[in-house]
Scaffold this motif. Structure first.
Motif, PDB file in Angstrom:
ATOM      1  N   ARG A  21       0.838  -1.196   0.000  1.00 43.04           N
ATOM      2  CA  ARG A  21       0.000   0.000   0.000  1.00 43.04           C
ATOM      3  C   ARG A  21       0.875   1.250   0.000  1.00 43.04           C
ATOM      4  NH1 ARG A  21      -5.896  -0.268   1.636  1.00 43.04           N
ATOM      5  NH2 ARG A  21      -6.399  -2.325   0.838  1.00 43.04           N
ATOM      6  N   VAL A  22       0.395   2.285  -0.668  1.00 42.30           N
ATOM      7  CA  VAL A  22       1.079   3.572  -0.727  1.00 42.30           C
ATOM      8  C   VAL A  22       0.194   4.607  -0.051  1.00 42.30           C
ATOM      9  CG1 VAL A  22       1.937   5.382  -2.257  1.00 42.30           C
ATOM     10  CG2 VAL A  22       2.237   2.988  -2.875  1.00 42.30           C
ATOM     11  N   LYS A  23       0.779   5.414   0.834  1.00 39.78           N
ATOM     12  CA  LYS A  23       0.025   6.518   1.422  1.00 39.78           C
ATOM     13  C   LYS A  23      -0.167   7.593   0.358  1.00 39.78           C
ATOM     14  CE  LYS A  23       1.385   5.970   6.260  1.00 39.78           C
ATOM     15  NZ  LYS A  23       2.038   6.626   7.425  1.00 39.78           N
ATOM     16  N   VAL A  24      -1.405   7.990   0.143  1.00 37.03           N
ATOM     17  CA  VAL A  24      -1.712   9.005  -0.864  1.00 37.03           C
ATOM     18  C   VAL A  24      -2.732   9.976  -0.284  1.00 37.03           C
ATOM     19  CG1 VAL A  24      -1.226   7.576  -2.898  1.00 37.03           C
ATOM     20  CG2 VAL A  24      -3.497   7.520  -1.864  1.00 37.03           C
ATOM     21  N   HIS A  25      -2.905  11.084  -0.969  1.00 34.50           N
ATOM     22  CA  HIS A  25      -3.956  12.046  -0.616  1.00 34.50           C
ATOM     23  C   HIS A  25      -4.692  12.334  -1.917  1.00 34.50           C
ATOM     24  CE1 HIS A  25      -5.910  15.484   1.377  1.00 34.50           C
ATOM     25  NE2 HIS A  25      -5.776  16.076   0.213  1.00 34.50           N
ATOM     26  N   LEU A  26      -5.731  11.569  -2.176  1.00 32.30           N
ATOM     27  CA  LEU A  26      -6.491  11.714  -3.412  1.00 32.30           C
ATOM     28  C   LEU A  26      -7.936  12.026  -3.070  1.00 32.30           C
ATOM     29  CD1 LEU A  26      -5.216   8.601  -5.418  1.00 32.30           C
ATOM     30  CD2 LEU A  26      -4.499  10.972  -5.705  1.00 32.30           C
ATOM     31  N   LEU A  27      -8.496  13.023  -3.721  1.00 29.97           N
ATOM     32  CA  LEU A  27      -9.898  13.346  -3.537  1.00 29.97           C
ATOM     33  C   LEU A  27     -10.719  12.720  -4.650  1.00 29.97           C
ATOM     34  CD1 LEU A  27      -9.653  17.109  -2.516  1.00 29.97           C
ATOM     35  CD2 LEU A  27      -9.730  15.098  -1.043  1.00 29.97           C
ATOM     36  N   GLY A  28     -11.995  12.517  -4.376  1.00 30.27           N
ATOM     37  CA  GLY A  28     -12.848  11.932  -5.393  1.00 30.27           C
ATOM     38  C   GLY A  28     -14.270  11.816  -4.895  1.00 30.27           C
ATOM     39  N   CYS A  40     -15.010  11.954  -1.095  1.00 27.75           N
ATOM     40  CA  CYS A  40     -14.125  11.113  -0.292  1.00 27.75           C
ATOM     41  C   CYS A  40     -12.674  11.571  -0.407  1.00 27.75           C
ATOM     42  CB  CYS A  40     -14.224   9.643  -0.708  1.00 27.75           C
ATOM     43  SG  CYS A  40     -13.602   9.278  -2.372  1.00 27.75           S
ATOM     44  N   GLN A  41     -11.871  11.058   0.518  1.00 27.51           N
ATOM     45  CA  GLN A  41     -10.423  11.237   0.478  1.00 27.51           C
ATOM     46  C   GLN A  41      -9.795   9.865   0.640  1.00 27.51           C
ATOM     47  OE1 GLN A  41      -8.692  13.890   3.409  1.00 27.51           O
ATOM     48  NE2 GLN A  41      -6.773  12.762   3.341  1.00 27.51           N
ATOM     49  N   VAL A  42      -9.001   9.444  -0.342  1.00 26.41           N
ATOM     50  CA  VAL A  42      -8.297   8.167  -0.254  1.00 26.41           C
ATOM     51  C   VAL A  42      -7.009   8.386   0.548  1.00 26.41           C
ATOM     52  CG1 VAL A  42      -7.166   6.319  -1.554  1.00 26.41           C
ATOM     53  CG2 VAL A  42      -9.255   7.374  -2.441  1.00 26.41           C
ATOM     54  N   ILE A  43      -6.776   7.545   1.567  1.00 27.07           N
ATOM     55  CA  ILE A  43      -5.606   7.732   2.429  1.00 27.07           C
ATOM     56  C   ILE A  43      -4.497   6.731   2.132  1.00 27.07           C
ATOM     57  CG2 ILE A  43      -6.816   8.906   4.288  1.00 27.07           C
ATOM     58  CD1 ILE A  43      -7.060   6.221   5.723  1.00 27.07           C
ATOM     59  N   ASN A  44      -4.837   5.583   1.566  1.00 26.46           N
ATOM     60  CA  ASN A  44      -3.799   4.675   1.072  1.00 26.46           C
ATOM     61  C   ASN A  44      -4.390   3.795  -0.014  1.00 26.46           C
ATOM     62  OD1 ASN A  44      -4.692   2.044   2.258  1.00 26.46           O
ATOM     63  ND2 ASN A  44      -4.264   3.078   4.190  1.00 26.46           N
ATOM     64  N   MET A  45      -3.508   3.307  -0.888  1.00 26.33           N
ATOM     65  CA  MET A  45      -4.003   2.565  -2.038  1.00 26.33           C
ATOM     66  C   MET A  45      -2.922   1.648  -2.573  1.00 26.33           C
ATOM     67  SD  MET A  45      -5.843   4.104  -5.451  1.00 26.33           S
ATOM     68  CE  MET A  45      -6.649   3.000  -6.625  1.00 26.33           C
ATOM     69  N   SER A  46      -3.360   0.518  -3.114  1.00 25.78           N
ATOM     70  CA  SER A  46      -2.482  -0.383  -3.848  1.00 25.78           C
ATOM     71  C   SER A  46      -3.208  -0.751  -5.139  1.00 25.78           C
ATOM     72  CB  SER A  46      -2.200  -1.645  -3.022  1.00 25.78           C
ATOM     73  OG  SER A  46      -3.286  -2.562  -3.111  1.00 25.78           O
ATOM     74  N   PRO A  47      -2.562  -1.474  -6.051  1.00 31.16           N
ATOM     75  CA  PRO A  47      -3.285  -1.895  -7.255  1.00 31.16           C
ATOM     76  C   PRO A  47      -4.456  -2.832  -6.959  1.00 31.16           C
ATOM     77  CG  PRO A  47      -0.918  -2.017  -7.621  1.00 31.16           C
ATOM     78  CD  PRO A  47      -1.113  -1.781  -6.155  1.00 31.16           C
TER      79      PRO A  47
END
Length: 204
Positions: A21-28, A40-47
């Motif tokens: 997982r990668v810590k990210v700051h993505l809105l959507g 929403c706000q994504v706080i971590n993500m992987s493929p």
């Protein structure tokens, strides 16, 4: 940064154990099975999955469709509930997972190198600096464009919209990414074509 697929030690272990997982700051935005939509706000993500914060919490197993900045459309199912949000799987073909891995690597490297989005393109002063800014609540106000690029703008206005809020500059959807001495910096949700940039931000 590699996103190697790891062999799970425990049979049936959750998806989050299989990908880094990668810590990210993505809105959507995301939609639950009852067709309600939420920011929403994504706080971590992987493929293979992600964790997000949002006001609408689904049930484990619910199908979710999300539209995320820099990533696009993803869909999957709620896998667990967390404080103020939930984790979900990401259903994707191997080709889509490879693309996600590349996007996440770019996002992680951008954060590590501290490269602001609005420095990717040359900045200009528009011929007509006066524009209309539409705030998240639908209210509008005039603003002055300090400078402008294909990926963002610096503006001054009587009121500062909150950080991370979504606004529209003319006809261009944007996110407030930084406070300035007399205004804010905006990051455009989508990179703008050079030939229509000024016309798009000056739409009233």
């Amino acid at each position: 940064m590699a996103f190697a697929h790891k062999q799970s030690i425990i049979p049936g272990a959750e998806e989050r154990r299989r990908f880094q997982r990668v810590k990210v700051h993505l809105l959507g935005r995301y939609m639950l099975p009852d067709r309600r939509e939420f920011p929403c706000q994504v706080i971590n993500m992987s493929p293979g999955g992600l964790a997000l914060l949002g006001p609408g919490i689904g049930n484990i197993g619910d199908r979710v469709i999300a539209y995320l900045d820099h990533i696009g459309r993803v869909e999957g199912k709620v896998t667990r509930i967390i404080d103020n949000g939930f984790a979900m799987s990401v259903g994707a073909t191997p080709r889509k997972r490879d693309k996600l891995a590349a996007q996440l690597t770019w996002l992680a490297n951008r954060d590590i190198l501290n490269l602001p989005e609005d420095r990717r393109h040359d900045r200009i002063v528009p011929r007509n600096p006066i524009a209309l800014l539409t705030l998240e609540d639908g209210s509008r106000m005039n603003c002055r464009i300090i400078d402008l690029s294909l990926s963002g703008a610096a503006i001054s206005a009587e009121r500062r919209p909150p950080l991370n809020s979504m606004v529209t500059l003319g006809a261009v959807k944007s996110r407030v990414v930084r406070n300035l001495e007399d205004g804010v910096a905006l990051e455009f949700v989508h990179q703008q074509p050079a030939e229509t940039l000024e016309d798009s931000v000056n739409v009233r």
